[in-house]
Design a protein around this motif. Structure first.
Motif, PDB file in Angstrom:
ATOM      1  N   LEU A  23       0.821  -1.203   0.000  1.00 48.40           N
ATOM      2  CA  LEU A  23       0.000   0.000   0.000  1.00 48.40           C
ATOM      3  C   LEU A  23       0.861   1.261   0.000  1.00 48.40           C
ATOM      4  O   LEU A  23       0.514   2.262  -0.635  1.00 48.40           O
ATOM      5  CB  LEU A  23      -0.915   0.014   1.227  1.00 48.40           C
ATOM      6  N   ALA A  24       1.981   1.218   0.725  1.00 50.27           N
ATOM      7  CA  ALA A  24       2.876   2.375   0.765  1.00 50.27           C
ATOM      8  C   ALA A  24       3.396   2.690  -0.631  1.00 50.27           C
ATOM      9  O   ALA A  24       3.494   3.857  -1.032  1.00 50.27           O
ATOM     10  CB  ALA A  24       4.035   2.124   1.724  1.00 50.27           C
ATOM     11  N   PHE A  25       3.745   1.645  -1.380  1.00 51.65           N
ATOM     12  CA  PHE A  25       4.197   1.854  -2.755  1.00 51.65           C
ATOM     13  C   PHE A  25       3.098   2.516  -3.582  1.00 51.65           C
ATOM     14  O   PHE A  25       3.331   3.505  -4.293  1.00 51.65           O
ATOM     15  CB  PHE A  25       4.595   0.526  -3.395  1.00 51.65           C
ATOM     16  N   ASP A  26       1.880   1.969  -3.504  1.00 55.19           N
ATOM     17  CA  ASP A  26       0.765   2.528  -4.268  1.00 55.19           C
ATOM     18  C   ASP A  26       0.549   3.999  -3.936  1.00 55.19           C
ATOM     19  O   ASP A  26       0.363   4.845  -4.819  1.00 55.19           O
ATOM     20  CB  ASP A  26      -0.530   1.766  -3.961  1.00 55.19           C
ATOM     21  N   ARG A  27       0.574   4.304  -2.630  1.00 60.38           N
ATOM     22  CA  ARG A  27       0.267   5.660  -2.206  1.00 60.38           C
ATOM     23  C   ARG A  27       1.367   6.643  -2.591  1.00 60.38           C
ATOM     24  O   ARG A  27       1.106   7.756  -3.045  1.00 60.38           O
ATOM     25  CB  ARG A  27       0.028   5.710  -0.700  1.00 60.38           C
ATOM     26  N   MET A  28       2.630   6.235  -2.412  1.00 57.13           N
ATOM     27  CA  MET A  28       3.727   7.139  -2.764  1.00 57.13           C
ATOM     28  C   MET A  28       3.746   7.430  -4.254  1.00 57.13           C
ATOM     29  O   MET A  28       4.009   8.560  -4.676  1.00 57.13           O
ATOM     30  CB  MET A  28       5.068   6.537  -2.331  1.00 57.13           C
ATOM     31  N   ALA A  29       3.469   6.408  -5.055  1.00 56.34           N
ATOM     32  CA  ALA A  29       3.439   6.612  -6.499  1.00 56.34           C
ATOM     33  C   ALA A  29       2.344   7.612  -6.869  1.00 56.34           C
ATOM     34  O   ALA A  29       2.535   8.463  -7.746  1.00 56.34           O
ATOM     35  CB  ALA A  29       3.214   5.284  -7.208  1.00 56.34           C
ATOM     36  N   ALA A  32       3.287  11.202  -5.544  1.00 56.25           N
ATOM     37  CA  ALA A  32       4.350  11.856  -6.325  1.00 56.25           C
ATOM     38  C   ALA A  32       3.769  12.799  -7.355  1.00 56.25           C
ATOM     39  O   ALA A  32       4.376  13.818  -7.710  1.00 56.25           O
ATOM     40  CB  ALA A  32       5.233  10.799  -6.991  1.00 56.25           C
ATOM     41  N   ARG A  33       2.570  12.505  -7.832  1.00 53.43           N
ATOM     42  CA  ARG A  33       1.939  13.366  -8.828  1.00 53.43           C
ATOM     43  C   ARG A  33       1.446  14.678  -8.224  1.00 53.43           C
ATOM     44  O   ARG A  33       1.107  15.615  -8.968  1.00 53.43           O
ATOM     45  CB  ARG A  33       0.789  12.620  -9.502  1.00 53.43           C
ATOM     46  N   LEU A  34       1.389  14.743  -6.895  1.00 55.99           N
ATOM     47  CA  LEU A  34       1.009  15.987  -6.224  1.00 55.99           C
ATOM     48  C   LEU A  34       2.204  16.905  -5.992  1.00 55.99           C
ATOM     49  O   LEU A  34       2.031  18.051  -5.573  1.00 55.99           O
ATOM     50  CB  LEU A  34       0.362  15.677  -4.860  1.00 55.99           C
ATOM     51  N   ALA A  35       3.397  16.409  -6.261  1.00 54.99           N
ATOM     52  CA  ALA A  35       4.618  17.173  -5.984  1.00 54.99           C
ATOM     53  C   ALA A  35       4.643  18.472  -6.785  1.00 54.99           C
ATOM     54  O   ALA A  35       4.251  18.495  -7.954  1.00 54.99           O
ATOM     55  CB  ALA A  35       5.841  16.336  -6.314  1.00 54.99           C
ATOM     56  N   PRO A  36       5.120  19.561  -6.160  1.00 49.98           N
ATOM     57  CA  PRO A  36       5.134  20.856  -6.853  1.00 49.98           C
ATOM     58  C   PRO A  36       6.244  21.006  -7.883  1.00 49.98           C
ATOM     59  O   PRO A  36       6.229  21.962  -8.653  1.00 49.98           O
ATOM     60  CB  PRO A  36       5.305  21.855  -5.705  1.00 49.98           C
ATOM     61  N   ASP A  37       7.207  20.105  -7.890  1.00 48.63           N
ATOM     62  CA  ASP A  37       8.268  20.198  -8.890  1.00 48.63           C
ATOM     63  C   ASP A  37       8.839  18.808  -9.149  1.00 48.63           C
ATOM     64  O   ASP A  37       8.524  17.832  -8.449  1.00 48.63           O
ATOM     65  CB  ASP A  37       9.377  21.169  -8.443  1.00 48.63           C
ATOM     66  N   LEU A  38       9.690  18.714 -10.150  1.00 47.62           N
ATOM     67  CA  LEU A  38      10.234  17.416 -10.558  1.00 47.62           C
ATOM     68  C   LEU A  38      11.191  16.844  -9.529  1.00 47.62           C
ATOM     69  O   LEU A  38      11.280  15.621  -9.375  1.00 47.62           O
ATOM     70  CB  LEU A  38      10.926  17.552 -11.913  1.00 47.62           C
ATOM     71  N   ARG A  39      11.905  17.700  -8.813  1.00 44.55           N
ATOM     72  CA  ARG A  39      12.837  17.201  -7.789  1.00 44.55           C
ATOM     73  C   ARG A  39      12.090  16.424  -6.723  1.00 44.55           C
ATOM     74  O   ARG A  39      12.476  15.307  -6.355  1.00 44.55           O
ATOM     75  CB  ARG A  39      13.601  18.370  -7.154  1.00 44.55           C
ATOM     76  N   ARG A  40      11.019  16.998  -6.229  1.00 46.09           N
ATOM     77  CA  ARG A  40      10.239  16.325  -5.202  1.00 46.09           C
ATOM     78  C   ARG A  40       9.522  15.092  -5.765  1.00 46.09           C
ATOM     79  O   ARG A  40       9.413  14.065  -5.088  1.00 46.09           O
ATOM     80  CB  ARG A  40       9.226  17.295  -4.598  1.00 46.09           C
ATOM     81  N   ARG A  41       9.047  15.208  -6.975  1.00 40.53           N
ATOM     82  CA  ARG A  41       8.388  14.057  -7.598  1.00 40.53           C
ATOM     83  C   ARG A  41       9.355  12.884  -7.728  1.00 40.53           C
ATOM     84  O   ARG A  41       9.009  11.735  -7.432  1.00 40.53           O
ATOM     85  CB  ARG A  41       7.851  14.448  -8.973  1.00 40.53           C
ATOM     86  N   ALA A  42      10.578  13.180  -8.146  1.00 37.34           N
ATOM     87  CA  ALA A  42      11.576  12.123  -8.287  1.00 37.34           C
ATOM     88  C   ALA A  42      11.935  11.518  -6.936  1.00 37.34           C
ATOM     89  O   ALA A  42      12.092  10.298  -6.808  1.00 37.34           O
ATOM     90  CB  ALA A  42      12.828  12.673  -8.968  1.00 37.34           C
ATOM     91  N   ALA A  43      12.060  12.370  -5.917  1.00 34.38           N
ATOM     92  CA  ALA A  43      12.419  11.877  -4.580  1.00 34.38           C
ATOM     93  C   ALA A  43      11.377  10.901  -4.065  1.00 34.38           C
ATOM     94  O   ALA A  43      11.711   9.825  -3.545  1.00 34.38           O
ATOM     95  CB  ALA A  43      12.570  13.052  -3.611  1.00 34.38           C
ATOM     96  N   LEU A  44      10.101  11.245  -4.232  1.00 35.01           N
ATOM     97  CA  LEU A  44       9.053  10.362  -3.733  1.00 35.01           C
ATOM     98  C   LEU A  44       8.957   9.087  -4.572  1.00 35.01           C
ATOM     99  O   LEU A  44       8.695   7.998  -4.042  1.00 35.01           O
ATOM    100  CB  LEU A  44       7.703  11.097  -3.724  1.00 35.01           C
ATOM    101  N   SER A  45       9.197   9.215  -5.849  1.00 40.52           N
ATOM    102  CA  SER A  45       9.181   8.033  -6.715  1.00 40.52           C
ATOM    103  C   SER A  45      10.294   7.061  -6.335  1.00 40.52           C
ATOM    104  O   SER A  45      10.095   5.836  -6.344  1.00 40.52           O
ATOM    105  CB  SER A  45       9.324   8.451  -8.180  1.00 40.52           C
ATOM    106  N   GLU A  46      11.459   7.580  -5.985  1.00 38.24           N
ATOM    107  CA  GLU A  46      12.563   6.725  -5.540  1.00 38.24           C
ATOM    108  C   GLU A  46      12.198   6.007  -4.249  1.00 38.24           C
ATOM    109  O   GLU A  46      12.524   4.820  -4.066  1.00 38.24           O
ATOM    110  CB  GLU A  46      13.826   7.560  -5.347  1.00 38.24           C
TER     111      GLU A  46
END
Length: 215
Positions: A23-29, A32-46
């Motif tokens: 579930l954590a994987f599903d939720r983080m993925a 990540a789409r809510l992230a305000p920029d690509l840096r944060r999106r990438a961090a959460l995706s990792e």
């Protein structure tokens, strides 16, 4: 000396943690789409990639123990999914607050149970619980938002209180679930469940203060 952990208790707890990681994987993925920029999106995706790796590790252990991961995880789908459904974040700050508050209190609860396992299972569960870098990342985001706009603290504090209430209710539902071996593990050696919940609440209070939120 405590009695050895029963195989059923090990399988039940690993199943619970494995579903939590999935579930954590599903939720983080999704978050990540809510992230305000690509840096944060990438961090959460990792970080999401780490969670699915943890799930695979637990799944492999369950298989090695002669269990079917899908079957073992099934009893926990209801209460865990209900928690996430009732605490769906509306924006980035709600998402990172959920990561910092909700995930942390859940991990505290699982860690309390894991400490009653024999080795190597205790270490296994402890190893796969959310890494500190995830909490550190979320805490930094919350602090930065409050520094930019102090009014944010009130909104996030109210959200955090809702999260902890839902998380503790979820923990209570898991503790009361019809899983005899897991219930026995939670109460192993005469453990005071109410004392456990008081420790969870105290840890939560300290985390809130650390990022400038009101309990």
């Amino acid at each position: 000396m405590s009695a050895p952990t029963t195989p059923e208790a090990v399988v039940d707890l690993l199943g619970l943690v494995a579903y939590g990681e999935l579930l954590a994987f599903d939720r983080m993925a999704a978050d990540a789409r809510l992230a305000p920029d690509l840096r944060r999106r990438a961090a959460l995706s990792e970080m999401a990639a780490v969670e699915i790796g943890n799930y695979r590790r637990l799944s492999d252990w369950l298989t090695a123990l002669g269990a079917t991961p899908d079957d073992v995880m099934a009893p926990y789908v209801g209460p865990l999914q209900a928690y996430h459904d009732s605490t769906e974040p509306k924006d980035w700050l709600e998402a990172v607050t959920k990561a910092y508050v909700g995930d942390a209190i859940t991990d505290d609860f699982l860690g309390e149970i894991a400490d009653r396992l024999d080795e190597p299972y205790r270490r296994l569960v402890r190893d796969v619980l959310h890494e500190s870098r995830y909490a550190d990342f979320a805490a930094a985001e919350i602090r930065a938002a409050i520094e930019t706009d102090p009014r944010v603290a009130n909104r996030l504090s109210m959200w955090a209180r809702r999260l902890v209430g839902e998380a503790l209710s979820q923990a209570g539902r898991v503790a009361a679930a019809d899983r005899g071996a897991l219930t026995a593990l939670i109460a192993r050696d005469g453990t005071d469940v109410q004392a456990t919940f008081r420790r969870l609440t105290a840890n939560h209070t300290a985390r809130m203060a650390a990022v400038g939120l009101n309990n």
